[in-house]
Scaffold this active site. Structure first.
Site, short mmCIF file in Angstrom:
data_model
loop_
_atom_site.label_atom_id
_atom_site.label_comp_id
_atom_site.label_asym_id
_atom_site.label_seq_id
_atom_site.Cartn_x
_atom_site.Cartn_y
_atom_site.Cartn_z
N GLU A 90 21.44 -17.36 66.29
CA GLU A 90 20.99 -16.72 65.06
C GLU A 90 21.69 -17.32 63.84
O GLU A 90 22.79 -17.85 63.94
CB GLU A 90 21.29 -15.22 65.11
CG GLU A 90 20.54 -14.51 66.22
CD GLU A 90 20.75 -13.00 66.22
OE1 GLU A 90 19.75 -12.29 66.24
OE2 GLU A 90 21.90 -12.55 66.19
N CYS A 103 24.53 -18.88 56.77
CA CYS A 103 25.53 -18.71 57.83
C CYS A 103 24.96 -19.33 59.10
O CYS A 103 23.87 -18.94 59.54
CB CYS A 103 25.79 -17.21 58.00
SG CYS A 103 26.85 -16.81 59.39
N CYS A 110 30.38 -17.15 72.72
CA CYS A 110 31.73 -17.45 72.26
C CYS A 110 32.70 -17.01 73.35
O CYS A 110 32.42 -16.07 74.09
CB CYS A 110 32.01 -16.66 70.98
SG CYS A 110 33.65 -16.95 70.27
N CYS A 114 36.97 -11.44 70.98
CA CYS A 114 37.37 -10.43 69.99
C CYS A 114 36.60 -9.13 70.26
O CYS A 114 35.39 -9.15 70.47
CB CYS A 114 37.09 -10.92 68.56
SG CYS A 114 37.99 -12.43 68.16
N CYS A 117 33.36 -7.92 68.05
CA CYS A 117 32.34 -8.89 67.65
C CYS A 117 31.23 -9.02 68.70
O CYS A 117 31.51 -9.14 69.90
CB CYS A 117 33.00 -10.24 67.42
SG CYS A 117 31.86 -11.51 66.87
N GLY A 160 30.06 -18.08 67.69
CA GLY A 160 30.90 -19.19 68.10
C GLY A 160 32.18 -19.30 67.30
O GLY A 160 32.31 -18.74 66.21
N SER A 215 40.40 -15.37 60.25
CA SER A 215 40.07 -13.98 60.58
C SER A 215 41.34 -13.35 61.12
O SER A 215 41.76 -13.65 62.23
CB SER A 215 38.97 -13.95 61.65
OG SER A 215 37.82 -14.56 61.16
N LEU A 216 41.94 -12.49 60.32
CA LEU A 216 43.26 -11.97 60.69
C LEU A 216 43.16 -10.56 61.27
O LEU A 216 43.54 -10.31 62.41
CB LEU A 216 44.19 -12.02 59.47
CG LEU A 216 45.66 -11.76 59.73
CD1 LEU A 216 46.25 -12.75 60.70
CD2 LEU A 216 46.45 -11.80 58.42
N HIS A 217 42.69 -9.64 60.46
CA HIS A 217 42.37 -8.26 60.89
C HIS A 217 43.55 -7.38 61.29
O HIS A 217 43.37 -6.16 61.41
CB HIS A 217 41.33 -8.23 62.02
CG HIS A 217 40.11 -9.08 61.77
ND1 HIS A 217 39.53 -9.19 60.53
CD2 HIS A 217 39.39 -9.87 62.58
CE1 HIS A 217 38.49 -10.00 60.61
NE2 HIS A 217 38.39 -10.43 61.84
N ASN A 291 31.30 -3.79 60.69
CA ASN A 291 29.87 -3.53 60.92
C ASN A 291 29.68 -3.05 62.34
O ASN A 291 30.31 -3.59 63.26
CB ASN A 291 29.07 -4.82 60.68
CG ASN A 291 29.16 -5.26 59.25
OD1 ASN A 291 28.90 -4.48 58.33
ND2 ASN A 291 29.57 -6.50 59.03
N CYS A 334 28.27 -9.67 59.32
CA CYS A 334 29.37 -10.29 60.08
C CYS A 334 29.56 -9.62 61.43
O CYS A 334 29.65 -8.40 61.52
CB CYS A 334 30.70 -10.10 59.35
SG CYS A 334 30.83 -11.04 57.88
N1 SAH Z 1 34.84 -17.31 65.26
C1 SAH Z 1 34.99 -17.38 63.84
C2 SAH Z 1 33.70 -17.23 63.08
C3 SAH Z 1 32.72 -16.14 63.47
S1 SAH Z 1 32.95 -14.50 62.96
C4 SAH Z 1 36.02 -16.40 63.37
O1 SAH Z 1 36.57 -15.67 64.19
O2 SAH Z 1 36.36 -16.40 62.21
C5 SAH Z 1 32.82 -14.37 61.24
C6 SAH Z 1 33.64 -13.20 60.70
O3 SAH Z 1 33.08 -11.91 61.05
C7 SAH Z 1 35.06 -13.19 61.26
O4 SAH Z 1 35.96 -12.91 60.23
C8 SAH Z 1 34.99 -12.05 62.26
O5 SAH Z 1 36.25 -11.56 62.59
C9 SAH Z 1 34.12 -11.06 61.53
N2 SAH Z 1 33.57 -10.02 62.36
C10 SAH Z 1 33.30 -10.06 63.68
N3 SAH Z 1 32.79 -8.90 64.11
C11 SAH Z 1 32.70 -8.11 63.03
C12 SAH Z 1 32.20 -6.79 62.82
N4 SAH Z 1 31.70 -6.07 63.81
N5 SAH Z 1 32.25 -6.29 61.56
C13 SAH Z 1 32.73 -7.03 60.54
N6 SAH Z 1 33.19 -8.28 60.68
C14 SAH Z 1 33.19 -8.80 61.91
#
Ligand code: SAH
Length: 348
Positions: A90, A103, A110, A114, A117, A160, A215-217, A291, A334
């Site tokens: 997608e 995007c 992947c 995480c 995701c 990915g 992507s830290l979180h 999300n 995202c």
């Molecule tokens: N693998 C890469 C790129 C893909 S994800 C990465 O980890 O950065 C793109 C962004 O969306 C990342 O910052 C990821 O952490 C975030 N993301 C993943 N799942 C999400 C969700 N359910 N809600 C909001 N952001 C999310």
């Protein structure tokens, strides 16, 4: 089958000259068509005979758009791309005043795991080639009715982990930014990673100039590990050091993505830890409310807590803004992009 969009102009010319005795100017014409998203049948200035020879050995377009969903909320479009081997990924087009950001996906599935995701559900199927990533951009750009720059910006944030597919992703960067091709500057391209430290440094060493996003979180290793297994291989300190390294080499401000999950990473102590981790770095923090992905059971932070979190960071001297979530009604936001299957969706 050879995917012609995998080649740059020089490689394509060599390939076509050696295998089909094609003249360089004809190779250039074919290259032009490939960048416009035109398949063999539409290459009107190429002889029918050559086109049918090519069809036997090569694929012109690495992917085609087989479905488009448009958000009723903000006009964001989600595309389903079909690769030449039938795999589906997608992509999402977001329309802003300054241009259109696409995007794209870098892998089918992947393997980073995480917890929040959708892209990682079911693991990695395979990495995409450079031409298969480029093909997504070309296919969408071609929707702009001849407008040369319909897609102005690219984010490698679809399904990915781009740095888990380093060779193909960097080749893609070369292809898409080439003046012979779409000529989209690396400054208009963002690459997001969950923190593959050696490859982040390698990007800097090899002179790439994209906007690097981590992507830290969560700034606490033990807590981050619970939602992002990659933390076991590379700590948050190492990941942030790699950002610093990237900034020092490229002079480009780096970005941190921080998705707020209700009750997990959204307290004052989290903001404090994040601020101390990022102290002294030229960085901007993008705050996103999680999300929903129904399999995960995780919930996004409330509006109120999100605003508070941003104001904590600002008071602590960290530049932070909320990143608008687009296309949520079409699961195009995202973390909502996932593998799809043609017959019967895999989600139900
Ligand atoms: N693998 C890469 C790129 C893909 S994800 C990465 O980890 O950065 C793109 C962004 O969306 C990342 O910052 C990821 O952490 C975030 N993301 C993943 N799942 C999400 C969700 N359910 N809600 C909001 N952001 C999310």
């Amino acid at each position: 089958m050879i995917i012609l969009q995998d080649y740059n102009l020089t490689e394509l010319t060599t390939y076509l000259t050696e295998n089909f005795s094609v003249k360089p100017f004809v190779a250039k014409q074919i290259f032009g068509w490939l960048n416009k998203g035109v398949d063999f049948d539409g290459m009107t200035n190429i002889s029918k005979q050559l086109r049918s020879q090519l069809k036997e050995k090569c694929v012109a377009l690495s992917c085609t758009i087989i479905q488009t969903l448009t958000s009723q909320i903000d006009g964001t479009q989600k595309f389903l791309f079909k690769m030449s081997d039938g795999n589906l990924v997608e992509g999402v087009l977001m329309k802003y005043k300054y241009g259109n950001t696409l995007c794209v996906s870098s892998q089918v599935g992947c393997r980073m795991g995480c917890k929040f995701c959708a892209s990682t559900l079911g693991g990695l199927v395979r990495s995409l080639s450079a031409g298969e990533i480029l093909g997504q951009v070309i296919a969408v750009n071609a929707l702009g009715n001849g407008q040369e720059r319909y897609v102005t910006n690219i984010v490698l944030m679809g399904s990915g982990e781009p740095l888990d597919n380093y060779q193909n992703v960097t080749k893609f960067l070369q292809l898409v930014s080439s003046p012979d091709g779409l000529n989209i500057s690396e400054r208009n391209i963002s690459l997001s990673t969950c923190g593959l430290v050696p490859q982040m440094k390698q990007l800097a060493d090899e002179g790439y100039n994209v906007n690097l996003t981590l992507s830290l979180h969560n700034a606490f290793n033990d807590q981050r590990y619970q939602i992002m297994p990659i933390t076991k291989a590379y700590s948050v300190e190492q990941a942030v050091d790699a950002l610093r390294y990237y900034f020092d080499k490229t002079g480009r401000r780096v970005i941190v993505e921080y998705t707020l999950i209700d009750g997990q990473n959204d307290s004052y102590s989290h903001a404090l830890k994040l601020a101390s981790l990022l102290r002294g770095l030229s960085v901007h923090v993008n705050i996103i409310a999680l999300n929903p992905v129904k399999e995960t059971g995780l919930k996004g932070t409330s509006e109120n807590t999100l605003k508070k979190f941003i104001s904590y960071l600002e008071k602590l001297g960290i530049s932070a803004t909320r990143r608008r979530s687009m296309g949520r009604d079409i699961e195009g936001a995202c973390g909502q992009l996932r593998k799809r299957y043609l017959e019967g969706d895999n989600e139900e």
